[in-house]
Enzyme design. Structure first.
Site, PDB file in Angstrom:
ATOM      1  N   ARG A   1       0.815  -1.228   0.000  1.00 35.84           N
ATOM      2  CA  ARG A   1       0.000   0.000   0.000  1.00 35.84           C
ATOM      3  C   ARG A   1       0.847   1.274   0.000  1.00 35.84           C
ATOM      4  NH1 ARG A   1      -2.213  -3.305  -1.562  1.00 35.84           N
ATOM      5  NH2 ARG A   1      -3.925  -4.514  -0.725  1.00 35.84           N
TER       6      ARG A   1
ATOM      7  N   GLU B   1      -4.676   3.470   6.384  1.00 33.39           N
ATOM      8  CA  GLU B   1      -4.438   3.325   4.936  1.00 33.39           C
ATOM      9  C   GLU B   1      -5.000   4.549   4.214  1.00 33.39           C
ATOM     10  OE1 GLU B   1      -5.461  -0.557   3.203  1.00 33.39           O
ATOM     11  OE2 GLU B   1      -6.205   0.509   1.445  1.00 33.39           O
TER      12      GLU B   1
ATOM     13  N   SER C   1     -10.952   0.066   3.248  1.00 33.67           N
ATOM     14  CA  SER C   1     -10.280  -0.277   4.513  1.00 33.67           C
ATOM     15  C   SER C   1      -9.642   0.962   5.119  1.00 33.67           C
ATOM     16  CB  SER C   1      -9.198  -1.326   4.268  1.00 33.67           C
ATOM     17  OG  SER C   1      -9.793  -2.524   3.870  1.00 33.67           O
TER      18      SER C   1
HETATM   19  C1  LIG Z   1     -15.827   0.025  -1.078  1.00 31.10           C
HETATM   20  C2  LIG Z   1     -14.354   0.225  -1.290  1.00 31.10           C
HETATM   21  C3  LIG Z   1     -13.537  -0.881  -1.468  1.00 31.10           C
HETATM   22  C4  LIG Z   1     -12.157  -0.721  -1.623  1.00 31.10           C
HETATM   23  N1  LIG Z   1     -11.376  -1.837  -1.805  1.00 31.10           N
HETATM   24  C5  LIG Z   1     -10.037  -1.684  -1.952  1.00 31.10           C
HETATM   25  C6  LIG Z   1      -9.192  -2.836  -2.172  1.00 31.10           C
HETATM   26  O1  LIG Z   1      -9.657  -3.973  -2.266  1.00 31.10           O
HETATM   27  N2  LIG Z   1      -7.856  -2.629  -2.266  1.00 31.10           N
HETATM   28  C7  LIG Z   1      -7.293  -1.391  -2.180  1.00 31.10           C
HETATM   29  O2  LIG Z   1      -6.072  -1.265  -2.274  1.00 31.10           O
HETATM   30  N3  LIG Z   1      -8.056  -0.287  -1.989  1.00 31.10           N
HETATM   31  C8  LIG Z   1      -9.406  -0.408  -1.880  1.00 31.10           C
HETATM   32  N4  LIG Z   1     -10.188   0.713  -1.680  1.00 31.10           N
HETATM   33  C9  LIG Z   1      -9.550   2.036  -1.498  1.00 31.10           C
HETATM   34  C10 LIG Z   1      -9.364   2.845  -2.795  1.00 31.10           C
HETATM   35  O3  LIG Z   1     -10.327   2.534  -3.736  1.00 31.10           O
HETATM   36  C11 LIG Z   1      -7.998   2.684  -3.418  1.00 31.10           C
HETATM   37  O4  LIG Z   1      -6.994   2.993  -2.494  1.00 31.10           O
HETATM   38  C12 LIG Z   1      -7.837   3.563  -4.675  1.00 31.10           C
HETATM   39  O5  LIG Z   1      -6.702   3.150  -5.349  1.00 31.10           O
HETATM   40  C13 LIG Z   1      -7.759   5.056  -4.404  1.00 31.10           C
HETATM   41  O6  LIG Z   1      -7.822   5.716  -5.668  1.00 31.10           O
HETATM   42  P1  LIG Z   1      -8.532   7.123  -5.841  1.00 31.10           P
HETATM   43  O7  LIG Z   1      -8.392   7.518  -7.256  1.00 31.10           O
HETATM   44  O8  LIG Z   1      -9.929   7.059  -5.310  1.00 31.10           O
HETATM   45  O9  LIG Z   1      -7.630   8.031  -4.914  1.00 31.10           O
HETATM   46  P2  LIG Z   1      -8.090   9.257  -4.006  1.00 31.10           P
HETATM   47  O10 LIG Z   1      -8.911   8.731  -2.876  1.00 31.10           O
HETATM   48  O11 LIG Z   1      -8.672  10.325  -4.828  1.00 31.10           O
HETATM   49  O12 LIG Z   1      -6.690   9.743  -3.435  1.00 31.10           O
HETATM   50  C14 LIG Z   1      -5.950   8.949  -2.541  1.00 31.10           C
HETATM   51  C15 LIG Z   1      -4.531   9.542  -2.471  1.00 31.10           C
HETATM   52  O13 LIG Z   1      -3.908   9.369  -3.743  1.00 31.10           O
HETATM   53  C16 LIG Z   1      -3.458  10.630  -4.241  1.00 31.10           C
HETATM   54  N5  LIG Z   1      -3.635  10.626  -5.702  1.00 31.10           N
HETATM   55  C17 LIG Z   1      -4.772  10.374  -6.410  1.00 31.10           C
HETATM   56  N6  LIG Z   1      -4.534  10.473  -7.725  1.00 31.10           N
HETATM   57  C18 LIG Z   1      -3.233  10.807  -7.859  1.00 31.10           C
HETATM   58  C19 LIG Z   1      -2.383  11.079  -8.969  1.00 31.10           C
HETATM   59  N7  LIG Z   1      -2.825  11.035 -10.240  1.00 31.10           N
HETATM   60  N8  LIG Z   1      -1.094  11.411  -8.726  1.00 31.10           N
HETATM   61  C20 LIG Z   1      -0.620  11.464  -7.466  1.00 31.10           C
HETATM   62  N9  LIG Z   1      -1.366  11.233  -6.375  1.00 31.10           N
HETATM   63  C21 LIG Z   1      -2.661  10.901  -6.562  1.00 31.10           C
HETATM   64  C22 LIG Z   1      -4.317  11.675  -3.542  1.00 31.10           C
HETATM   65  O14 LIG Z   1      -3.647  12.913  -3.473  1.00 31.10           O
HETATM   66  C23 LIG Z   1      -4.511  11.033  -2.172  1.00 31.10           C
HETATM   67  O15 LIG Z   1      -3.410  11.328  -1.352  1.00 31.10           O
HETATM   68  C24 LIG Z   1     -11.577   0.575  -1.574  1.00 31.10           C
HETATM   69  C25 LIG Z   1     -12.428   1.693  -1.424  1.00 31.10           C
HETATM   70  C26 LIG Z   1     -13.800   1.530  -1.299  1.00 31.10           C
HETATM   71  C27 LIG Z   1     -14.651   2.744  -1.133  1.00 31.10           C
END
Ligand SMILES: Cc1cc2nc3c(=O)[nH]c(=O)nc-3n(C[C@H](O)[C@H](O)[C@H](O)COP(=O)(O)OP(=O)(O)OC[C@H]3O[C@@H](n4cnc5c(N)ncnc54)[C@H](O)[C@@H]3O)c2cc1C
Length: 297
Positions: free
Chosen positions: A172, A290, A220
């Protein structure tokens, strides 16, 4: 590119929590991203890169800077290689690659909102697979500040290519998580031809539907430890179903905090504190978040 004022961030997070961003813009290409970064530097305000907001808790007070939402959604498949913009949703990536018979993203089926950029930054994964396994190259905009951390006009933007090793992926985490001056713009993924990819996607989707809570959440909250799942520790600490304000440690899955309706970021932060303290008191183990907390600054 339009820079908007006072945009409510709760609308851009899966948690449905968070106050307004002072400034907000969505960018689809490098030129607009550079313009947006320059605006923040000129105004001497902090900037925050937003993907799908699915791993994010935003302060009720909002954010006193510029939120840049990455909407580079270009996607191309060449044989088993996938070239994807950082703004492509994981849902779309799963659907397009599984239709093409490519394996490597099945684990992500059923994750709402998330983007490729956010997933690479956090080396997202599940069911024994993670972004690290398929990431070949990441194209990044690096903000180079002569005096790091200080907001000033005297900065440079460099476009860099990171190979898999350069990304320093770990559980992660990645170099992008350690260094917020690295903005992920696009990537190349190397996937494999696979059997029964669509079946696996369906299986994972129904697993998530059954095991994950349906209410708004950010996935999570805590990282797992090497041999122990955070959900088990929280459950054994007797915290399942514990509610503060509008937020609850899910009865369905103890590592999820859910928004029962009208939850405040303070409610979630209080539950996070409670879980950390109880797990430490009962088992002597420190659990670590996380999710990303975006403070008002
Ligand atoms: C129901 C549910 C289930 C999930 N299951 C999982 C799972 O099984 N495994 C898992 O790992 N995660 C899971 N997640 C968490 C999440 O979906 C992941 O961590 C996902 O990769 C986050 O991506 P995001 O685009 O939504 O990031 P955001 O939430 O928008 O941002 C998260 C962080 O990443 C940074 N960021 C975003 N985009 C960029 C970019 N282009 N460049 C640099 N930094 C950036 C942001 O600044 C922030 O610090 C789950 C979430 C939900 C709601």
């Amino acid at each position: 590119m339009k820079i908007q004022k006072n945009v409510l961030l709760k609308e851009y997070t899966t948690f449905k929590i968070g106050g307004p961003a002072k400034y907000f813009c969505a960018v689809e290409n490098k030129e607009d991203l550079i313009r947006a970064v320059s605006f923040a530097k000129k105004e001497k305000i902090p900037l925050f890169i937003l993907g799908g907001g699915s791993n994010l808790l935003v302060s009720d007070e909002g954010f006193k800077g510029l939120v840049i939402k990455i909407e580079n959604c270009k996607l191309k498949i060449v044989n088993s290689r996938v070239i994807a913009g950082a703004g492509v949703s994981l849902a779309k990536l799963v659907s397009i690659t599984s239709n093409a018979g490519l394996s490597g993203m099945e684990w992500a089926s059923g994750i709402p909102g998330a983007t490729v950029g956010g997933a690479i930054r956090g080396n997202a994964g599940a069911f024994g697979a993670e972004m690290k396994d398929i990431t070949k190259t990441v194209i990044v905009l690096e903000i180079q500040n002569p005096k790091s951390k200080i907001q000033n006009n005297n900065f440079k933007i460099k476009i860099r290519n990171f190979n898999n090793k350069d990304c320093r992926f770990s559980y992660r985490s990645s170099i992008f998580k350690e260094n917020p001056d690295l903005i992920i713009f696009s990537c190349e993924l190397e996937m494999k031809r696979g059997d029964k990819v669509k079946e696996k996607v369906k299986e994972i989707l129904s697993y998530r539907k059954e095991k994950h809570p349906a209410e708004p959440s950010a996935g999570s909250i805590f990282k797992n430890l090497e041999n122990i799942r955070a959900r088990d520790l929280i459950e054994k600490a007797g915290l399942k179903g514990r509610t503060i304000g509008g937020a609850q440690i899910s009865e369905h899955h103890a590592n999820f905090i859910v928004n029962l309706g009208g939850a405040k970021s303070k409610d979630v932060l209080d539950l996070i504190d409670l879980a950390k303290k109880e797990v430490k008191n009962k088992f002597g183990i420190e659990i670590e978040e996380e999710i990303k907390y975006l403070d008002t600054k």
